[in-house]
Design an enzyme around this catalytic site. Structure first.
Site, PDB file in Angstrom:
ATOM      1  N   ALA A 274       0.830  -1.211   0.000  1.00  0.00           N
ATOM      2  CA  ALA A 274       0.000   0.000   0.000  1.00  0.00           C
ATOM      3  C   ALA A 274       0.863   1.258   0.000  1.00  0.00           C
ATOM      4  O   ALA A 274       1.262   1.754  -1.048  1.00  0.00           O
ATOM      5  CB  ALA A 274      -0.943  -0.033   1.199  1.00  0.00           C
ATOM      6  N   ARG A 275       1.174   1.772   1.173  1.00  0.00           N
ATOM      7  CA  ARG A 275       2.062   2.916   1.347  1.00  0.00           C
ATOM      8  C   ARG A 275       2.882   2.675   2.611  1.00  0.00           C
ATOM      9  O   ARG A 275       2.380   2.145   3.602  1.00  0.00           O
ATOM     10  CB  ARG A 275       1.288   4.235   1.473  1.00  0.00           C
ATOM     11  CG  ARG A 275       0.588   4.699   0.199  1.00  0.00           C
ATOM     12  CD  ARG A 275       1.594   5.151  -0.857  1.00  0.00           C
ATOM     13  NE  ARG A 275       0.950   5.744  -2.033  1.00  0.00           N
ATOM     14  CZ  ARG A 275       0.610   5.072  -3.120  1.00  0.00           C
ATOM     15  NH1 ARG A 275       0.809   3.762  -3.176  1.00  0.00           N
ATOM     16  NH2 ARG A 275       0.055   5.694  -4.147  1.00  0.00           N
ATOM     17  N   ASP A 303       7.040  -3.784  -0.412  1.00  0.00           N
ATOM     18  CA  ASP A 303       7.238  -3.125  -1.705  1.00  0.00           C
ATOM     19  C   ASP A 303       7.174  -1.613  -1.550  1.00  0.00           C
ATOM     20  O   ASP A 303       7.456  -0.889  -2.492  1.00  0.00           O
ATOM     21  CB  ASP A 303       6.179  -3.593  -2.708  1.00  0.00           C
ATOM     22  CG  ASP A 303       6.483  -3.143  -4.131  1.00  0.00           C
ATOM     23  OD1 ASP A 303       7.645  -3.324  -4.565  1.00  0.00           O
ATOM     24  OD2 ASP A 303       5.585  -2.606  -4.792  1.00  0.00           O
ATOM     25  N   GLU A 308      10.713   6.687   0.750  1.00  0.00           N
ATOM     26  CA  GLU A 308      11.183   6.050  -0.476  1.00  0.00           C
ATOM     27  C   GLU A 308      12.020   7.055  -1.262  1.00  0.00           C
ATOM     28  O   GLU A 308      11.601   8.208  -1.392  1.00  0.00           O
ATOM     29  CB  GLU A 308      10.003   5.578  -1.342  1.00  0.00           C
ATOM     30  CG  GLU A 308       9.226   4.438  -0.736  1.00  0.00           C
ATOM     31  CD  GLU A 308       8.083   3.949  -1.625  1.00  0.00           C
ATOM     32  OE1 GLU A 308       8.040   4.338  -2.821  1.00  0.00           O
ATOM     33  OE2 GLU A 308       7.240   3.193  -1.142  1.00  0.00           O
ATOM     34  N   HIS A 327       9.136  -0.625  -4.824  1.00  0.00           N
ATOM     35  CA  HIS A 327       7.811  -0.173  -5.293  1.00  0.00           C
ATOM     36  C   HIS A 327       7.586  -0.602  -6.745  1.00  0.00           C
ATOM     37  O   HIS A 327       7.228   0.213  -7.603  1.00  0.00           O
ATOM     38  CB  HIS A 327       7.686   1.351  -5.153  1.00  0.00           C
ATOM     39  CG  HIS A 327       6.268   1.809  -4.928  1.00  0.00           C
ATOM     40  ND1 HIS A 327       5.950   2.850  -4.102  1.00  0.00           N
ATOM     41  CD2 HIS A 327       5.078   1.369  -5.435  1.00  0.00           C
ATOM     42  CE1 HIS A 327       4.635   3.043  -4.100  1.00  0.00           C
ATOM     43  NE2 HIS A 327       4.090   2.151  -4.896  1.00  0.00           N
ATOM     44  N   GLY A 330       3.530  -3.392  -8.927  1.00  0.00           N
ATOM     45  CA  GLY A 330       2.459  -3.078  -9.861  1.00  0.00           C
ATOM     46  C   GLY A 330       2.889  -2.915 -11.304  1.00  0.00           C
ATOM     47  O   GLY A 330       2.054  -2.647 -12.174  1.00  0.00           O
TER      48      GLY A 330
END
Length: 366
Positions: A274-275, A303, A308, A327, A330
């Protein structure tokens, strides 16, 4: 009899950081001949921490009635003719801070659902890699070592394990579908109650043949943003927790020391797609460093991190029970095709006077 009035011309401005997908756009235009496209490819540069968000110049936006964008937005005044802003991201946490979101009523739609399949595959990959000690075996292969069975230990398969899905959206539903096929029990958590069969349906974009459209996979549903509600969910003997809630003021640091202590009773494995800021990262690290006997977590696959990129000095890089990826869960070859499919569906709905799909709620921020 008089003729029907001609359809109003729509002008779509695509403001995106990748080459124009001409075949996709031509297909949309064949179905919607009243729609014109202007495509602007951008170069995004990182400052080491965040994507730089700029305002779209007035000269580009003044004739547009629909904007397709990733991170950049016009001023409210410049965007006064817009009927729709379609986000190429699933998350809307950047968009909700923009003046055009806060000060106007222009509908925003997102790309939630487009990467459910590939992110769900990443989630399952990480769950199986952890349980089957893949990191250790990769190291053995690099060093040409024919390892000992005792170093792997007894591997527990997925049958009978409980997956808790914190945020039962497109990603959570597709992960649940695969997990059930592996023999797992699935329970779901949502911000608002889903206490009728109708309320459990997925109303957003669904990749055909995927997900849980009717919400029938979970054996139990939990809801509520209060700590007591969250703790009730986390106390259900969860073996694996998938974090897939949107980042909002209510979910920032949603999981911290107290929540990890609850999960530590079953030595749960944590997966976050998610975050990073949904997790209090220092508390997560502390829980990962504890032994099973001390109520520590079995491991984590991340992820997303906070911040970040993850700083080189972070302890997360070197913990044996942690997998960190930049990240990328996706990334997929069909992302643009599916996001434009949402746009095309909403063009049809606009022409027919129907409501849009994948609308970002101004109340909820996602």
């Amino acid at each position: 009899m008089g003729e029907a009035p001609p359809q109003e011309k729509e002008h779509v401005l695509c403001w995106l950081p990748f080459p124009e997908p001409t075949e996709i756009i031509e297909t949309i235009q064949k179905k919607h001949p009243n729609v014109d496209f202007t495509y602007k490819q951008l170069e995004y540069k990182k400052d080491g921490k965040n994507w730089e968000v700029k305002e779209i110049p007035d000269d580009y936006i003044k004739n547009a009635t629909i904007l397709v964008t990733l991170f950049e937005y016009p001023s409210p005044e410049a965007g006064k003719n817009l009927k729709l802003i379609h986000l190429f991201s699933a998350g809307a946490d950047r968009a909700v801070t923009q003046p055009i979101f806060k000060e106007t009523s222009v509908p925003f739609t997102n790309s939630s659902g487009v990467h459910g399949p590939q992110i769900a595959e990443w989630v399952i990959l990480q769950i199986l890699s952890n349980s089957h000690r893949e990191k250790l075996m990769v190291e053995w292969q690099k060093k040409h070592i024919w390892g000992q069975h005792k170093d792997i230990g007894a591997v527990r398969d997925s049958v009978g394990q409980r997956l808790g899905v914190l945020g039962y959206g497109a990603i959570g539903r597709q992960t649940a579908r695969i997990a059930k096929a592996l023999g797992m029990d699935v329970i779901a958590y949502t911000a608002s109650p889903r206490d009728t069969p109708e309320s459990k349906h997925d109303r957003g974009y669904i990749v055909p043949g995927t997900g849980d459209p009717n919400g029938t996979i979970p054996t139990a549903w939990y809801s509520g943003l209060q700590k007591s509600s969250l703790h009730s969910f986390l106390s259900q003997d969860i073996d694996i927790l998938l974090i897939s809630v949107p980042l909002t003021p209510q979910t920032r640091h949603f999981l911290a020391e107290e929540e990890f202590s609850i999960l530590g009773k079953k030595n749960a494995f944590i997966v976050n797609i998610a975050r990073g800021a949904i997790v209090q990262q220092d508390d997560l690290i502390a829980a990962l460093k504890k032994t099973p006997g001390e109520g520590g977590l079995r491991g984590a696959a991340l992820d997303v991190t906070d911040p970040e990129p993850l700083p080189k000095e972070s302890e997360l890089w070197d913990l044996e029970n942690v997998a960190v990826t930049p990240h990328v869960s996706g990334l997929g070859t069909t992302y643009a095709e599916r996001s434009f499919a949402i746009l095309e569906e909403n063009l049809t709905r606009l022409e027919e006077g129907k409501g849009f799909i994948n609308v970002v709620s101004r109340k909820n921020g996602y």
